[in-house]
Design a protein around this motif. Structure first.
Motif, PDB file in Angstrom:
ATOM      1  N   ARG A  97       0.821  -1.211   0.000  1.00 56.19           N
ATOM      2  CA  ARG A  97       0.000   0.000   0.000  1.00 56.19           C
ATOM      3  C   ARG A  97       0.851   1.255   0.000  1.00 56.19           C
ATOM      4  NH1 ARG A  97      -4.246   0.479   4.530  1.00 56.19           N
ATOM      5  NH2 ARG A  97      -4.954   2.154   3.207  1.00 56.19           N
ATOM      6  N   LEU A  98       1.953   1.262   0.742  1.00 59.58           N
ATOM      7  CA  LEU A  98       2.697   2.494   0.974  1.00 59.58           C
ATOM      8  C   LEU A  98       3.794   2.787  -0.042  1.00 59.58           C
ATOM      9  CD1 LEU A  98       3.002   2.464   4.843  1.00 59.58           C
ATOM     10  CD2 LEU A  98       1.480   3.804   3.420  1.00 59.58           C
ATOM     11  N   ILE A  99       4.508   1.777  -0.510  1.00 59.90           N
ATOM     12  CA  ILE A  99       5.632   2.021  -1.414  1.00 59.90           C
ATOM     13  C   ILE A  99       5.175   2.657  -2.731  1.00 59.90           C
ATOM     14  CG2 ILE A  99       7.448   0.914  -2.778  1.00 59.90           C
ATOM     15  CD1 ILE A  99       7.879  -0.929  -0.312  1.00 59.90           C
ATOM     16  N   PRO A 100       4.143   2.134  -3.404  1.00 58.75           N
ATOM     17  CA  PRO A 100       3.694   2.821  -4.625  1.00 58.75           C
ATOM     18  C   PRO A 100       3.151   4.224  -4.345  1.00 58.75           C
ATOM     19  CG  PRO A 100       2.826   0.594  -4.563  1.00 58.75           C
ATOM     20  CD  PRO A 100       3.438   0.854  -3.223  1.00 58.75           C
ATOM     21  N   ALA A 101       2.467   4.402  -3.223  1.00 58.80           N
ATOM     22  CA  ALA A 101       1.939   5.731  -2.888  1.00 58.80           C
ATOM     23  C   ALA A 101       3.081   6.720  -2.670  1.00 58.80           C
ATOM     24  CB  ALA A 101       1.064   5.644  -1.651  1.00 58.80           C
ATOM     25  N   GLY A 102       4.123   6.308  -1.984  1.00 63.92           N
ATOM     26  CA  GLY A 102       5.280   7.177  -1.775  1.00 63.92           C
ATOM     27  C   GLY A 102       5.988   7.509  -3.072  1.00 63.92           C
ATOM     28  N   ALA A 103       6.129   6.512  -3.946  1.00 65.57           N
ATOM     29  CA  ALA A 103       6.773   6.760  -5.239  1.00 65.57           C
ATOM     30  C   ALA A 103       5.944   7.731  -6.078  1.00 65.57           C
ATOM     31  CB  ALA A 103       6.959   5.443  -5.983  1.00 65.57           C
ATOM     32  N   LEU A 104       4.623   7.585  -6.056  1.00 66.96           N
ATOM     33  CA  LEU A 104       3.758   8.519  -6.786  1.00 66.96           C
ATOM     34  C   LEU A 104       3.873   9.933  -6.228  1.00 66.96           C
ATOM     35  CD1 LEU A 104       0.505   6.441  -7.356  1.00 66.96           C
ATOM     36  CD2 LEU A 104       2.039   7.348  -9.100  1.00 66.96           C
ATOM     37  N   LEU A 105       3.958  10.053  -4.919  1.00 64.71           N
ATOM     38  CA  LEU A 105       4.087  11.360  -4.287  1.00 64.71           C
ATOM     39  C   LEU A 105       5.394  12.038  -4.679  1.00 64.71           C
ATOM     40  CD1 LEU A 105       1.747  12.031  -2.295  1.00 64.71           C
ATOM     41  CD2 LEU A 105       3.505  12.145  -0.562  1.00 64.71           C
ATOM     42  N   ILE A 106       6.483  11.298  -4.658  1.00 67.41           N
ATOM     43  CA  ILE A 106       7.780  11.858  -5.042  1.00 67.41           C
ATOM     44  C   ILE A 106       7.767  12.237  -6.521  1.00 67.41           C
ATOM     45  CG2 ILE A 106      10.222  11.306  -5.379  1.00 67.41           C
ATOM     46  CD1 ILE A 106      10.018   9.633  -2.773  1.00 67.41           C
ATOM     47  N   GLY A 107       7.189  11.376  -7.360  1.00 67.52           N
ATOM     48  CA  GLY A 107       7.089  11.680  -8.789  1.00 67.52           C
ATOM     49  C   GLY A 107       6.227  12.906  -9.052  1.00 67.52           C
ATOM     50  N   PHE A 108       5.101  13.023  -8.356  1.00 68.82           N
ATOM     51  CA  PHE A 108       4.216  14.171  -8.512  1.00 68.82           C
ATOM     52  C   PHE A 108       4.935  15.463  -8.114  1.00 68.82           C
ATOM     53  CE2 PHE A 108       0.998  17.086  -6.794  1.00 68.82           C
ATOM     54  CZ  PHE A 108       0.203  17.248  -7.924  1.00 68.82           C
ATOM     55  N   ALA A 109       5.652  15.406  -6.999  1.00 68.29           N
ATOM     56  CA  ALA A 109       6.399  16.589  -6.546  1.00 68.29           C
ATOM     57  C   ALA A 109       7.473  16.965  -7.562  1.00 68.29           C
ATOM     58  CB  ALA A 109       7.023  16.327  -5.181  1.00 68.29           C
ATOM     59  N   ALA A 110       8.131  15.974  -8.145  1.00 68.87           N
ATOM     60  CA  ALA A 110       9.168  16.256  -9.141  1.00 68.87           C
ATOM     61  C   ALA A 110       8.577  16.877 -10.396  1.00 68.87           C
ATOM     62  CB  ALA A 110       9.921  14.970  -9.484  1.00 68.87           C
ATOM     63  N   VAL A 111       7.443  16.357 -10.847  1.00 70.50           N
ATOM     64  CA  VAL A 111       6.788  16.904 -12.035  1.00 70.50           C
ATOM     65  C   VAL A 111       6.331  18.335 -11.782  1.00 70.50           C
ATOM     66  CG1 VAL A 111       4.711  16.689 -13.477  1.00 70.50           C
ATOM     67  CG2 VAL A 111       6.103  14.684 -12.986  1.00 70.50           C
ATOM     68  N   ARG A 112       5.858  18.629 -10.580  1.00 68.76           N
ATOM     69  CA  ARG A 112       5.393  19.977 -10.226  1.00 68.76           C
ATOM     70  C   ARG A 112       6.547  20.941  -9.956  1.00 68.76           C
ATOM     71  NH1 ARG A 112      -0.095  21.306 -10.150  1.00 68.76           N
ATOM     72  NH2 ARG A 112       0.442  22.674  -8.451  1.00 68.76           N
ATOM     73  N   GLY A 113       7.778  20.439  -9.975  1.00 68.75           N
ATOM     74  CA  GLY A 113       8.935  21.299  -9.774  1.00 68.75           C
ATOM     75  C   GLY A 113       9.226  21.607  -8.315  1.00 68.75           C
ATOM     76  N   ARG A 114       8.696  20.799  -7.420  1.00 66.70           N
ATOM     77  CA  ARG A 114       8.953  21.010  -5.996  1.00 66.70           C
ATOM     78  C   ARG A 114      10.389  20.643  -5.666  1.00 66.70           C
ATOM     79  NH1 ARG A 114       5.017  22.832  -2.373  1.00 66.70           N
ATOM     80  NH2 ARG A 114       3.025  22.693  -3.403  1.00 66.70           N
ATOM     81  N   LYS A 115      10.936  21.326  -4.696  1.00 67.52           N
ATOM     82  CA  LYS A 115      12.303  21.055  -4.267  1.00 67.52           C
ATOM     83  C   LYS A 115      12.351  19.687  -3.585  1.00 67.52           C
ATOM     84  CE  LYS A 115      15.898  22.930  -1.351  1.00 67.52           C
ATOM     85  NZ  LYS A 115      16.199  23.885  -0.299  1.00 67.52           N
ATOM     86  N   GLN A 116      13.291  18.854  -4.001  1.00 67.56           N
ATOM     87  CA  GLN A 116      13.460  17.521  -3.429  1.00 67.56           C
ATOM     88  C   GLN A 116      14.445  17.590  -2.256  1.00 67.56           C
ATOM     89  OE1 GLN A 116      11.924  14.574  -4.512  1.00 67.56           O
ATOM     90  NE2 GLN A 116      10.688  15.898  -5.787  1.00 67.56           N
TER      91      GLN A 116
END
Length: 157
Positions: A97-116
């Motif tokens: 449940r959590l690993i794909p959700a975390g990966a999607l969150l990191i990917g979404f933040a990267a696409v939106r240009g959020r600072k990693q």
């Protein structure tokens, strides 16, 4: 110089202020208002419905669906977990449940240009928090779901 009165209307946590139209451009405090779009509301209107009422009803239905969807999906997840746990184990289910959700969150933040996060310490902190959250919350939730019904598990939190 006389300035026009500002009328403010408060509804719950929202406040809207209006400047009355004046006869000359120089008397206005604010630029002329743009075309006003009706605010979305969860109140059921009383009286006659005018033009575009179908659009308003569709918007209200969509608003309610978006409001209820997290709770619906949380509850249905318990039913799916209850069926899968005997075959895979509670900690696999929580990780799944959590690993794909975390990966999607990191990917979404990267696409939106959020600072990693940068640096090993930042990522180590994130991973440790994820492991503790997964093991202590999601893992124990899935562990407890083995001993109770999916309906009770979905409303117990």
């Amino acid at each position: 110089m006389d300035s026009p009165a500002v009328d403010c209307v408060g509804t719950g946590a929202d406040v809207e202020c209006f400047v009355p139209e004046s006869s000359s451009e120089g008397d206005q405090l604010l630029p002329p208002p743009a075309k006003k779009r009706p605010a979305a509301s969860f109140e059921i209107g009383r009286g006659e419905m005018g033009e575009g009422s179908d659009v308003g009803l569709v918007q209200k239905a969509l608003d309610w669906a978006l409001l209820v969807s997290p709770f619906f999906f949380w509850g249905t997840a318990m039913v799916a977990m209850k069926e899968v746990i005997p075959k895979t184990g509670p900690f696999f289910v929580s990780a799944f449940r959590l690993i794909p959700a975390g990966a999607l969150l990191i990917g979404f933040a990267a696409v939106r240009g959020r600072k990693q996060p940068t640096g090993a310490f930042a990522w180590l902190s994130i991973v440790l928090f994820g492991v503790v959250d997964a093991a202590c919350f999601q893992g124990f939730l899935a562990e407890g779901l083995q001993r109770t019904s999916a309906g009770l598990g979905s409303v117990s939190l």
